[in-house]
Scaffold this motif. Structure first.
Motif, PDB file in Angstrom:
ATOM      1  N   THR A  28       0.630  -1.172   0.002  1.00  0.00           N
ATOM      2  CA  THR A  28       0.215  -0.269   0.388  1.00  0.00           C
ATOM      3  C   THR A  28       1.302   1.652  -0.037  1.00  0.00           C
ATOM      4  OG1 THR A  28      -0.086   0.274   2.322  1.00  0.00           O
ATOM      5  CG2 THR A  28      -1.977  -1.115   0.601  1.00  0.00           C
ATOM      6  N   SER A  29       2.016   1.170   0.421  1.00  0.00           N
ATOM      7  CA  SER A  29       2.978   1.946   0.294  1.00  0.00           C
ATOM      8  C   SER A  29       4.453   1.532  -0.551  1.00  0.00           C
ATOM      9  CB  SER A  29       2.950   3.040   1.825  1.00  0.00           C
ATOM     10  OG  SER A  29       3.888   2.031   1.900  1.00  0.00           O
ATOM     11  N   ARG A  53      10.557   7.007   2.995  1.00  0.00           N
ATOM     12  CA  ARG A  53       9.647   7.280   2.547  1.00  0.00           C
ATOM     13  C   ARG A  53       9.065   7.954   4.575  1.00  0.00           C
ATOM     14  NH1 ARG A  53       7.320   1.739   3.865  1.00  0.00           N
ATOM     15  NH2 ARG A  53       7.951   2.308   6.728  1.00  0.00           N
ATOM     16  N   THR A  72       7.858  11.573  -3.939  1.00  0.00           N
ATOM     17  CA  THR A  72       7.252  10.375  -4.229  1.00  0.00           C
ATOM     18  C   THR A  72       5.596  11.084  -4.066  1.00  0.00           C
ATOM     19  OG1 THR A  72       6.178   8.885  -2.538  1.00  0.00           O
ATOM     20  CG2 THR A  72       6.773  10.384  -2.204  1.00  0.00           C
ATOM     21  N   ALA A  75       0.144  10.285  -2.106  1.00  0.00           N
ATOM     22  CA  ALA A  75      -0.488   8.536  -1.115  1.00  0.00           C
ATOM     23  C   ALA A  75       1.162   7.859  -0.870  1.00  0.00           C
ATOM     24  CB  ALA A  75      -0.738   7.719  -1.971  1.00  0.00           C
ATOM     25  N   ARG A  76       2.734   7.887  -1.094  1.00  0.00           N
ATOM     26  CA  ARG A  76       3.335   7.345  -1.413  1.00  0.00           C
ATOM     27  C   ARG A  76       3.076   6.110  -1.603  1.00  0.00           C
ATOM     28  NH1 ARG A  76       5.553   9.937   4.886  1.00  0.00           N
ATOM     29  NH2 ARG A  76       4.453  11.431   4.479  1.00  0.00           N
ATOM     30  N   THR A  77       3.216   6.403  -2.245  1.00  0.00           N
ATOM     31  CA  THR A  77       3.022   5.059  -3.810  1.00  0.00           C
ATOM     32  C   THR A  77       3.944   4.546  -4.828  1.00  0.00           C
ATOM     33  OG1 THR A  77       1.411   5.309  -5.196  1.00  0.00           O
ATOM     34  CG2 THR A  77       0.544   4.639  -2.855  1.00  0.00           C
TER      35      THR A  77
END
Length: 127
Positions: A28-29, A53, A72, A75-77
């Motif tokens: 999710t990340s 992150r 990034t 949503a940091r994906t």
């Protein structure tokens, strides 16, 4: 298990720009640390930059500082490598890599610090 996939590579003229993306599937990340490396034909894999992150802290190698930035999305994906003022010497296959450890490795510029690697995306800069 972390699977990384890079995209955005291609052919560009000297002085141009490209933005590479690194997405981590099955998560999710993004992992704790995502690094960018490049490997030119006949040369060793070279550290380019990284992003942490939690802090969104970034660091880039001296060889690309002022031209490349790492970032990034909200949503940091996905992790991006924005490359500007490209030079023929930037021609290489660009890989993103992940270190899932919470602490930043002491040798974060070394390939051994990263557990997972993407297959790479080629960048060719023509003169």
């Amino acid at each position: 298990q972390v699977q990384l996939v890079e995209s955005g590579g291609g052919l560009v003229q000297a002085g141009g720009s490209l933005r590479l993306s690194c997405a981590a599937s099955g998560r999710t990340s993004i992992p704790s640390t995502v690094g960018w490396f490049r490997q030119a034909p006949g040369k060793e894999r070279e550290f380019v930059g990284l992003l942490r992150r939690n802090s969104i802290a970034t660091f880039v190698a001296n060889s690309v500082r002022g031209r490349f930035t790492v970032s990034t999305d909200g949503a940091r994906t996905t992790v991006f490598l924005q490359m500007s003022s490209l030079e023929p010497d930037d021609t290489a296959v660009y890989h993103c890599a992940a270190d899932s450890s919470l602490q930043l490795s002491a040798d974060y510029t070394g390939v051994a610090a990263y557990d997972y690697w993407g297959p790479g995306t080629p960048v060719t800069v023509s003169s």
